[in-house]
Motif scaffolding. Sequence first.
Motif, PDB file in Angstrom:
ATOM      1  N   TRP A 199      54.021  40.877  45.153  1.00  0.00           N
ATOM      2  CA  TRP A 199      52.947  40.345  45.813  1.00  0.00           C
ATOM      3  C   TRP A 199      52.141  39.442  44.530  1.00  0.00           C
ATOM      4  CZ3 TRP A 199      50.882  39.259  51.645  1.00  0.00           C
ATOM      5  CH2 TRP A 199      51.903  39.531  52.498  1.00  0.00           C
ATOM      6  N   LEU A 200      52.118  40.544  43.701  1.00  0.00           N
ATOM      7  CA  LEU A 200      50.946  39.756  42.838  1.00  0.00           C
ATOM      8  C   LEU A 200      52.083  39.506  41.771  1.00  0.00           C
ATOM      9  CD1 LEU A 200      49.305  43.509  41.956  1.00  0.00           C
ATOM     10  CD2 LEU A 200      48.544  41.128  42.824  1.00  0.00           C
ATOM     11  N   GLY A 201      53.579  39.196  41.683  1.00  0.00           N
ATOM     12  CA  GLY A 201      54.134  38.617  40.640  1.00  0.00           C
ATOM     13  C   GLY A 201      55.027  39.318  40.009  1.00  0.00           C
ATOM     14  N   HIS A 202      55.168  39.761  40.085  1.00  0.00           N
ATOM     15  CA  HIS A 202      55.761  40.849  38.912  1.00  0.00           C
ATOM     16  C   HIS A 202      57.337  41.363  39.978  1.00  0.00           C
ATOM     17  CE1 HIS A 202      52.109  40.896  36.400  1.00  0.00           C
ATOM     18  NE2 HIS A 202      51.792  40.910  38.146  1.00  0.00           N
ATOM     19  N   PRO A 203      58.306  41.106  40.130  1.00  0.00           N
ATOM     20  CA  PRO A 203      59.109  40.850  40.563  1.00  0.00           C
ATOM     21  C   PRO A 203      60.385  41.978  39.852  1.00  0.00           C
ATOM     22  CG  PRO A 203      59.525  39.097  39.869  1.00  0.00           C
ATOM     23  CD  PRO A 203      58.267  39.385  39.699  1.00  0.00           C
ATOM     24  N   ALA A 214      56.018  50.495  49.552  1.00  0.00           N
ATOM     25  CA  ALA A 214      54.873  49.630  49.376  1.00  0.00           C
ATOM     26  C   ALA A 214      54.427  49.210  47.462  1.00  0.00           C
ATOM     27  CB  ALA A 214      54.197  51.295  49.455  1.00  0.00           C
ATOM     28  N   ARG A 215      54.802  50.409  46.610  1.00  0.00           N
ATOM     29  CA  ARG A 215      54.382  49.745  45.466  1.00  0.00           C
ATOM     30  C   ARG A 215      55.623  48.641  44.673  1.00  0.00           C
ATOM     31  NH1 ARG A 215      51.245  49.621  41.518  1.00  0.00           N
ATOM     32  NH2 ARG A 215      52.454  49.305  39.592  1.00  0.00           N
ATOM     33  N   ALA A 216      56.385  48.744  44.824  1.00  0.00           N
ATOM     34  CA  ALA A 216      57.346  46.980  45.055  1.00  0.00           C
ATOM     35  C   ALA A 216      56.790  46.451  45.823  1.00  0.00           C
ATOM     36  CB  ALA A 216      58.983  47.420  45.307  1.00  0.00           C
ATOM     37  N   ASP A 242      46.461  47.469  43.927  1.00  0.00           N
ATOM     38  CA  ASP A 242      47.548  47.881  42.461  1.00  0.00           C
ATOM     39  C   ASP A 242      47.238  49.294  42.361  1.00  0.00           C
ATOM     40  OD1 ASP A 242      49.393  47.328  40.337  1.00  0.00           O
ATOM     41  OD2 ASP A 242      47.408  46.820  39.443  1.00  0.00           O
ATOM     42  N   ASP A 243      45.706  49.409  42.938  1.00  0.00           N
ATOM     43  CA  ASP A 243      45.196  50.481  42.455  1.00  0.00           C
ATOM     44  C   ASP A 243      46.130  51.858  42.954  1.00  0.00           C
ATOM     45  OD1 ASP A 243      43.763  49.525  40.441  1.00  0.00           O
ATOM     46  OD2 ASP A 243      42.354  49.656  41.192  1.00  0.00           O
ATOM     47  N   VAL A 250      45.896  28.352  51.250  1.00  0.00           N
ATOM     48  CA  VAL A 250      46.179  30.364  50.792  1.00  0.00           C
ATOM     49  C   VAL A 250      45.620  31.045  50.142  1.00  0.00           C
ATOM     50  CG1 VAL A 250      48.211  31.426  49.500  1.00  0.00           C
ATOM     51  CG2 VAL A 250      48.843  29.283  51.582  1.00  0.00           C
ATOM     52  N   SER A 251      45.331  29.959  48.754  1.00  0.00           N
ATOM     53  CA  SER A 251      44.124  30.860  48.149  1.00  0.00           C
ATOM     54  C   SER A 251      42.428  31.546  48.657  1.00  0.00           C
ATOM     55  CB  SER A 251      43.609  29.871  47.180  1.00  0.00           C
ATOM     56  OG  SER A 251      42.668  29.127  48.019  1.00  0.00           O
ATOM     57  N   LYS A 252      42.335  30.730  49.755  1.00  0.00           N
ATOM     58  CA  LYS A 252      41.132  31.349  50.244  1.00  0.00           C
ATOM     59  C   LYS A 252      41.128  32.563  50.886  1.00  0.00           C
ATOM     60  CE  LYS A 252      38.914  26.976  51.719  1.00  0.00           C
ATOM     61  NZ  LYS A 252      38.489  26.515  52.788  1.00  0.00           N
ATOM     62  N   ALA A 253      42.989  33.645  51.693  1.00  0.00           N
ATOM     63  CA  ALA A 253      42.863  34.258  52.194  1.00  0.00           C
ATOM     64  C   ALA A 253      43.067  35.455  51.413  1.00  0.00           C
ATOM     65  CB  ALA A 253      44.359  34.406  52.899  1.00  0.00           C
ATOM     66  N   TYR A 254      43.209  35.015  49.808  1.00  0.00           N
ATOM     67  CA  TYR A 254      43.392  35.768  49.303  1.00  0.00           C
ATOM     68  C   TYR A 254      42.000  36.067  48.005  1.00  0.00           C
ATOM     69  CZ  TYR A 254      48.228  37.327  51.320  1.00  0.00           C
ATOM     70  OH  TYR A 254      48.050  37.109  52.220  1.00  0.00           O
ATOM     71  N   PRO A 255      40.930  36.252  48.023  1.00  0.00           N
ATOM     72  CA  PRO A 255      39.912  35.451  47.031  1.00  0.00           C
ATOM     73  C   PRO A 255      40.076  36.660  46.116  1.00  0.00           C
ATOM     74  CG  PRO A 255      39.343  37.569  49.235  1.00  0.00           C
ATOM     75  CD  PRO A 255      40.331  36.741  49.299  1.00  0.00           C
ATOM     76  N   ASP A 256      40.870  37.606  45.509  1.00  0.00           N
ATOM     77  CA  ASP A 256      41.060  38.148  44.294  1.00  0.00           C
ATOM     78  C   ASP A 256      41.956  37.633  43.877  1.00  0.00           C
ATOM     79  OD1 ASP A 256      39.696  40.616  45.619  1.00  0.00           O
ATOM     80  OD2 ASP A 256      41.197  41.489  45.833  1.00  0.00           O
TER      81      ASP A 256
END
Length: 404
Positions: free
Chosen positions: A239-243, A232-234, A213-214, A398-404
């Motif tokens: 993926w962060l849930g902000h369509p 890339a930004r979109a 995100d940063d 799936v959550s294991k692949a994205y620990p953040d």
Amino acid sequence: TLGGVGPASPPRPVGGPAAGPPSLPRFDAPGVPPTSVPAAPSGAAPAMPAAPAPAQAPPAVTPASRPRTDNTARTRRPRLPWLRARWRLVSLIGGAVVALLIVILIIVAASSGGESKAVKRLHKQAQGQLSEGSYTGLKAADESLRKLLRKSAKHGKARSLRLFVVATLAVEFGHGVQRATEQLDQAKGADDEFRAAGRSLSALMAGHRKRADDLSKQAREGYPKSPWVAYARATVLLWLGHPDRALTVLAGIDAGGAKPLLLRVRVRALLAHGRAADAAKALKEHKAPQPPPPWLALLRLRVRQAPPADGFRLSDLDGAVGVTADTQGKVSDRQQRWAHFLLARGYRRLDKVALRTTHMARTMRGEAPKDPALAESMAAELLAQGRPARAIQLARDVSKAYPD
């Protein structure tokens, strides 16, 4: 007088000097007695002085006494006897060395010019392959850039472009995910739009969503008009849930060569926002070759299956069937997984239980997909089939692949 004509001549003394003015002495060379020069008669003009004797040239110098002043090759030869004897051989060797150096310089100049042309050709070729937006196009771009960097390892633009290509392959097709995550901190060189966008996508594939995100926000601020940075930004925002924010980023961007990638992320954002009709309209306006590439066939099927999915027919599944039948490596494993999943969901709508079970089993093979949209869709389908325990396990994996 004789006959009385003319004046009488004066008498001449007998036995004496002739009458007239006295004579003047004449000086000759030393040691020579002077001679008498008759004096000018009285009343006559004074006599002119005698002309000076002509200058005489200095005595010639004999060849034996003249110094050597010629500058011939023979006089330039070294005084060393052993070198003088081999001077011709040394001259020939020196001339050959100089000629060889000239030939080498010409060859190097010609090869560098040819290499420069090859590098430019490969760079332009990679950009064209990237603009296709397909799995085969991105892989071909990666190969072209690999050849380019083999010829010119310090080509900064090529390194940045390859970073973006590798990251896009991982995000879109699940190809080379490990390589994309490794290049996140290995990327060096001057920042440009491709490098900024590629690092954002690499952070996303590494599971570092906050960092992605940063990085994508910084890239967007640095290159607000770049279609590659906008993609890339979109993608990160989606993926962060902000369509909704992803659609805002894409608004007003001149797609240019990134049109297939921007279309893909726009349609996904519209589907996530519940705007299937707008997604279908965007796909309809896109001019695609026939037959459509696999990514477009799958995207059309996803839009066709979105609610309310009125009038869904068996023929709507033809594109996905063609993807699953690929044996030439034109589609990635993730694309085949998407195809099997869309077929399973389509056969469920058509009440074809056996076919639905077969394709769902193929979808669940292997590890959890590193694609949040696919993972979420798979979990929803498992719930629709009455398998909540399997859906929960999938979510945990799936959550294991994205620990953040």
